[in-house]
Design a protein around this motif. Structure first.
Motif, PDB file in Angstrom:
ATOM      1  N   THR A 120       0.801  -1.228   0.000  1.00  0.00           N
ATOM      2  CA  THR A 120       0.000   0.000   0.000  1.00  0.00           C
ATOM      3  C   THR A 120       0.834   1.278   0.000  1.00  0.00           C
ATOM      4  O   THR A 120       0.279   2.366   0.143  1.00  0.00           O
ATOM      5  N   GLU A 121       2.152   1.153  -0.118  1.00  0.00           N
ATOM      6  CA  GLU A 121       3.049   2.308  -0.233  1.00  0.00           C
ATOM      7  C   GLU A 121       2.912   3.268   0.944  1.00  0.00           C
ATOM      8  O   GLU A 121       2.774   4.487   0.769  1.00  0.00           O
ATOM      9  N   GLY A 122       2.939   2.710   2.142  1.00  0.00           N
ATOM     10  CA  GLY A 122       2.912   3.542   3.340  1.00  0.00           C
ATOM     11  C   GLY A 122       1.534   3.841   3.882  1.00  0.00           C
ATOM     12  O   GLY A 122       1.406   4.416   4.974  1.00  0.00           O
ATOM     13  N   ARG A 123       0.509   3.480   3.132  1.00  0.00           N
ATOM     14  CA  ARG A 123      -0.854   3.676   3.638  1.00  0.00           C
ATOM     15  C   ARG A 123      -1.286   2.423   4.402  1.00  0.00           C
ATOM     16  O   ARG A 123      -0.569   1.440   4.456  1.00  0.00           O
ATOM     17  N   GLY A 124      -2.453   2.466   4.972  1.00  0.00           N
ATOM     18  CA  GLY A 124      -2.958   1.327   5.725  1.00  0.00           C
ATOM     19  C   GLY A 124      -3.855   0.444   4.884  1.00  0.00           C
ATOM     20  O   GLY A 124      -3.625   0.278   3.678  1.00  0.00           O
ATOM     21  N   LEU A 125      -4.907  -0.084   5.497  1.00  0.00           N
ATOM     22  CA  LEU A 125      -5.891  -0.891   4.781  1.00  0.00           C
ATOM     23  C   LEU A 125      -7.149  -0.972   5.615  1.00  0.00           C
ATOM     24  O   LEU A 125      -7.189  -0.501   6.757  1.00  0.00           O
ATOM     25  N   LEU A 126      -8.186  -1.546   5.032  1.00  0.00           N
ATOM     26  CA  LEU A 126      -9.433  -1.780   5.754  1.00  0.00           C
ATOM     27  C   LEU A 126      -9.572  -3.268   6.036  1.00  0.00           C
ATOM     28  O   LEU A 126      -9.341  -4.101   5.153  1.00  0.00           O
ATOM     29  N   THR A 183     -15.376  12.380  12.696  1.00  0.00           N
ATOM     30  CA  THR A 183     -14.978  10.977  12.583  1.00  0.00           C
ATOM     31  C   THR A 183     -14.415  10.651  11.198  1.00  0.00           C
ATOM     32  O   THR A 183     -13.375   9.998  11.079  1.00  0.00           O
ATOM     33  N   LEU A 184     -15.089  11.088  10.152  1.00  0.00           N
ATOM     34  CA  LEU A 184     -14.672  10.748   8.793  1.00  0.00           C
ATOM     35  C   LEU A 184     -13.258  11.245   8.515  1.00  0.00           C
ATOM     36  O   LEU A 184     -12.430  10.524   7.943  1.00  0.00           O
ATOM     37  N   ARG A 185     -12.980  12.461   8.921  1.00  0.00           N
ATOM     38  CA  ARG A 185     -11.646  13.027   8.692  1.00  0.00           C
ATOM     39  C   ARG A 185     -10.587  12.233   9.455  1.00  0.00           C
ATOM     40  O   ARG A 185      -9.502  11.964   8.928  1.00  0.00           O
ATOM     41  N   GLN A 186     -10.905  11.857  10.702  1.00  0.00           N
ATOM     42  CA  GLN A 186      -9.941  11.086  11.490  1.00  0.00           C
ATOM     43  C   GLN A 186      -9.648   9.733  10.840  1.00  0.00           C
ATOM     44  O   GLN A 186      -8.501   9.287  10.801  1.00  0.00           O
ATOM     45  N   ILE A 187     -10.689   9.082  10.335  1.00  0.00           N
ATOM     46  CA  ILE A 187     -10.502   7.771   9.704  1.00  0.00           C
ATOM     47  C   ILE A 187      -9.593   7.884   8.494  1.00  0.00           C
ATOM     48  O   ILE A 187      -8.632   7.122   8.340  1.00  0.00           O
ATOM     49  N   VAL A 188      -9.881   8.829   7.621  1.00  0.00           N
ATOM     50  CA  VAL A 188      -9.079   9.004   6.413  1.00  0.00           C
ATOM     51  C   VAL A 188      -7.633   9.321   6.765  1.00  0.00           C
ATOM     52  O   VAL A 188      -6.689   8.762   6.180  1.00  0.00           O
ATOM     53  N   THR A 189      -7.431  10.204   7.736  1.00  0.00           N
ATOM     54  CA  THR A 189      -6.064  10.574   8.141  1.00  0.00           C
ATOM     55  C   THR A 189      -5.302   9.375   8.665  1.00  0.00           C
ATOM     56  O   THR A 189      -4.132   9.157   8.311  1.00  0.00           O
ATOM     57  N   ARG A 190      -5.943   8.586   9.501  1.00  0.00           N
ATOM     58  CA  ARG A 190      -5.274   7.425  10.088  1.00  0.00           C
ATOM     59  C   ARG A 190      -4.914   6.391   9.016  1.00  0.00           C
ATOM     60  O   ARG A 190      -3.825   5.814   9.044  1.00  0.00           O
ATOM     61  N   ILE A 191      -5.826   6.133   8.077  1.00  0.00           N
ATOM     62  CA  ILE A 191      -5.536   5.159   7.018  1.00  0.00           C
ATOM     63  C   ILE A 191      -4.374   5.651   6.162  1.00  0.00           C
ATOM     64  O   ILE A 191      -3.456   4.888   5.837  1.00  0.00           O
ATOM     65  N   ARG A 192      -4.387   6.928   5.810  1.00  0.00           N
ATOM     66  CA  ARG A 192      -3.302   7.475   5.004  1.00  0.00           C
ATOM     67  C   ARG A 192      -1.978   7.466   5.750  1.00  0.00           C
ATOM     68  O   ARG A 192      -0.904   7.464   5.122  1.00  0.00           O
ATOM     69  N   ASP A 193      -2.039   7.451   7.084  1.00  0.00           N
ATOM     70  CA  ASP A 193      -0.820   7.391   7.895  1.00  0.00           C
ATOM     71  C   ASP A 193      -0.314   5.966   8.101  1.00  0.00           C
ATOM     72  O   ASP A 193       0.658   5.749   8.829  1.00  0.00           O
ATOM     73  N   PHE A 197      -7.931   0.081   9.570  1.00  0.00           N
ATOM     74  CA  PHE A 197      -9.277   0.401  10.042  1.00  0.00           C
ATOM     75  C   PHE A 197     -10.113  -0.868  10.057  1.00  0.00           C
ATOM     76  O   PHE A 197     -10.434  -1.430   9.016  1.00  0.00           O
ATOM     77  N   ALA A 198     -10.460  -1.344  11.252  1.00  0.00           N
ATOM     78  CA  ALA A 198     -11.301  -2.535  11.402  1.00  0.00           C
ATOM     79  C   ALA A 198     -12.761  -2.100  11.386  1.00  0.00           C
ATOM     80  O   ALA A 198     -13.181  -1.273  12.203  1.00  0.00           O
ATOM     81  N   ILE A 199     -13.538  -2.655  10.451  1.00  0.00           N
ATOM     82  CA  ILE A 199     -14.919  -2.222  10.269  1.00  0.00           C
ATOM     83  C   ILE A 199     -15.829  -3.443  10.168  1.00  0.00           C
ATOM     84  O   ILE A 199     -15.430  -4.495   9.662  1.00  0.00           O
ATOM     85  N   LEU A 200     -17.041  -3.320  10.686  1.00  0.00           N
ATOM     86  CA  LEU A 200     -18.041  -4.387  10.615  1.00  0.00           C
ATOM     87  C   LEU A 200     -18.967  -4.076   9.436  1.00  0.00           C
ATOM     88  O   LEU A 200     -19.903  -3.268   9.553  1.00  0.00           O
ATOM     89  N   PRO A 201     -18.725  -4.681   8.278  1.00  0.00           N
ATOM     90  CA  PRO A 201     -19.440  -4.280   7.064  1.00  0.00           C
ATOM     91  C   PRO A 201     -20.873  -4.778   6.965  1.00  0.00           C
ATOM     92  O   PRO A 201     -21.622  -4.331   6.102  1.00  0.00           O
ATOM     93  N   ALA A 229     -12.022   2.986   1.226  1.00  0.00           N
ATOM     94  CA  ALA A 229     -10.993   2.289   0.448  1.00  0.00           C
ATOM     95  C   ALA A 229     -10.637   3.087  -0.806  1.00  0.00           C
ATOM     96  O   ALA A 229      -9.456   3.229  -1.161  1.00  0.00           O
ATOM     97  N   ILE A 230     -11.659   3.628  -1.467  1.00  0.00           N
ATOM     98  CA  ILE A 230     -11.421   4.398  -2.691  1.00  0.00           C
ATOM     99  C   ILE A 230     -10.746   5.722  -2.367  1.00  0.00           C
ATOM    100  O   ILE A 230      -9.789   6.134  -3.035  1.00  0.00           O
ATOM    101  N   ALA A 231     -11.217   6.406  -1.320  1.00  0.00           N
ATOM    102  CA  ALA A 231     -10.676   7.727  -0.979  1.00  0.00           C
ATOM    103  C   ALA A 231      -9.210   7.652  -0.560  1.00  0.00           C
ATOM    104  O   ALA A 231      -8.435   8.579  -0.818  1.00  0.00           O
ATOM    105  N   THR A 232      -8.825   6.556   0.092  1.00  0.00           N
ATOM    106  CA  THR A 232      -7.454   6.434   0.592  1.00  0.00           C
ATOM    107  C   THR A 232      -6.587   5.538  -0.274  1.00  0.00           C
ATOM    108  O   THR A 232      -5.409   5.337   0.028  1.00  0.00           O
TER     109      THR A 232
END
Length: 277
Positions: A120-126, A183-193, A197-201, A229-232
């Protein structure tokens, strides 16, 4: 909420803390045994919910199962939910060795996730986990293994219970973000860092969103997982947990699902969500 919490909130909190103290004082297997007995009583009193659960199981399996088999599925699901509560209440007693013993596939799963992170080139994942097994305990196992994992929790009406549940869910230090304005901004920032992100789909959306085929029916699911996933620009890794007996779990890591970043965004949100489900 300002001022002193309502009496019923304090009563609820006191009862839960008392039950938690008892469950923590008992050996683990005895705590499960006690919870199983209490669950039997509660299960017997939950006539309406029990019938609705049986109806939904029948929708999935049709006439291939007997009434007794369906009732057994409903009971085991109910019992396992209570077991999850027991494990959440005493999560601080489970170190990494204990979690690995309960979930023998955890070390392999950790290495699989690290391999995906390397792409992921330094990014995280879902991490997509349905409501099976004990997802909170698995999160603690990931955190204790060194993975930067976090999740999001809704806010409870009872402020005392809200603080207690968030503390328990954080386990040994896993970050829990309370759902709110930023919340949305925090999630995106953390994934990009580079965080996971553990999510119950399989949680239904309370507002109309996406109608997705699910277990022989149609579920109204939220687009958040695929949208993040798309945004990050990261993949979604579906993970299935299954409780075996009382205190052991199987874990299956499925291949990661990458969004097609060149495709139409709305079409990709639907495709990724359906593929995960």
């Amino acid at each position: 909420m300002s001022g002193k919490p309502k009496f019923r909130y304090r009563l609820e909190y006191g009862l839960v803390r008392t039950a938690g103290a008892l469950l923590n004082a008992l050996p683990y297997r005895w705590a499960l045994f006690f919870a199983c007995g209490l669950g039997r009583v509660l299960f017997g009193l939950s006539g309406k919910r029990r019938r609705e659960a049986s109806r939904r199981v029948r929708l999935v399996f049709g006439e291939s199962l007997s009434r007794r088999a369906i009732e057994r599925i409903v009971w085991i699901s109910f019992r396992n939910t209570i077991f999850n509560v027991v494990e959440m209440m005493r999560v601080s007693q489970f170190d990494l060795g204990a979690i690995n013993e309960m979930m023998p596939e955890i070390p392999v799963a950790i290495e699989r996730l690290r391999a995906v992170l390397a792409k992921t080139e330094g990014r995280g994942l879902l991490l997509a986990l349905p409501h099976m097994g004990n997802w909170d305990l698995a999160g603690s196992g990931c955190y204790l293994s060194g993975l930067p994992i976090f999740s999001v929790a809704g806010k409870q009406r009872n402020p005392l219970m809200n603080d207690l549940i968030n503390k328990l869910r954080s386990g040994h230090g896993m970050a829990i973000i309370e759902r709110g304005g930023h919340t949305l901004r925090q999630i995106v920032t953390r994934i990009r860092d580079g965080q996971i992100f553990a999510i119950l789909p399989d949680t239904r959306s309370f507002t109309p969103d996406m109608a997705v085929p699910f277990l022989g029916g149609v579920a109204n699911l939220a687009r958040g997982m695929a949208s993040f996933a798309i945004a990050t620009r990261v993949p979604v890794v579906p993970v299935i947990m299954h409780r075996c007996g009382w205190s052991h779990f199987n874990i299956v890591i499925h291949p990661e699902i990458w969004p097609d970043f060149s495709a139409d965004k709305e079409a990709e949100i639907v495709r990724v969500t359906r593929e995960v489900v």
